[in-house]
Design an enzyme around this catalytic site. Sequence first.
Site, short mmCIF file in Angstrom:
data_model
loop_
_atom_site.label_atom_id
_atom_site.label_comp_id
_atom_site.label_asym_id
_atom_site.label_seq_id
_atom_site.Cartn_x
_atom_site.Cartn_y
_atom_site.Cartn_z
CB SER A 1 -10.71 28.90 -9.43
OG SER A 1 -9.93 30.03 -9.61
CG ASP B 1 -9.49 32.50 -8.22
OD1 ASP B 1 -10.37 31.97 -7.25
OD2 ASP B 1 -8.42 32.10 -8.54
#
Length: 302
Positions: free
Chosen positions: A45, A179
Amino acid sequence: MKNFKKLKWALVLSGGGAKGLAHIGVLKALADMGAPEPALVVGTSMGAIVGGLYACGMTPDELVRFVLDEFNIADYLDGFAFKINGPAGKFFQIGQILGNFATKPGIDSGQGLLQLFERLSGNKTFEETRIPFRCNAVDIVTGKEVVFDSGSVAKAIRASMSFPFFFEPLLDGNRCLVDGGLSDNMPVYIPRQEGIKRVLAVDVMAFQAMPFSAFRTGPQLIYRFMEAAMYRMSRKSRIHADFTLYASNKTSPFNFARKKSFIDLGKQAVKVSAGQIEAFFSRDILPWKRRGRGGIISDAEE
């Protein structure tokens, strides 16, 4: 640490929204200490964003300069509403969020940020990075984690930062990527699998108790759910890293206005753990084999 320039080690950077800007401060402080460059950078991320751009050739100073002088996340989000300040902006933002969430798989397409990553990375592939780089994402079609080691670095970063609800998943052939923190927010196992014995991890997502009044909006509440889940999933990663550096506080992970304070937090985390970091880079096998942790977990909040 001039004697350790050829020491082989890996740097793993966790996800954490705006908190991940602390990774830049960590990179800057390590460089100022004279730490050798890592043999591998791994990120999830926001950790994938910072780590990927660093691996592609941006120096810590360049990262600091870009974030403080040029970067305004609103400039890279869809729609005019995110660019309006004040009460009117909040009103239009709520309308746009509700409209997008009802009709699309995310509030923002992520296209503006992808173009930014392409520019800053020089459109490099994994084979062209200055430092080897890896990042992860989750394919919600199969539920499996995906580790990127080839292809476009910018697209891999965009996949790894596709936080559910806010950013649309990245479509890649038959894969629908979100993610990487949903699988492992600090994937220490990646450098282990590649045979690197010394791993320094940076965790900006240390879970801390907070009053329910801190969750005033739907996105804040959703992020808190995700934060709790990612914290539990990443416990093994904290144990398996040779040294885990904490750089975290209670500031909202959506608060990009505090970018300088996050960078300073990363620098300070390195400073207070200087002795432990020196031991990590020591050629003496005993100091760095004693797995530990250090840094800052503060009660500061926004």
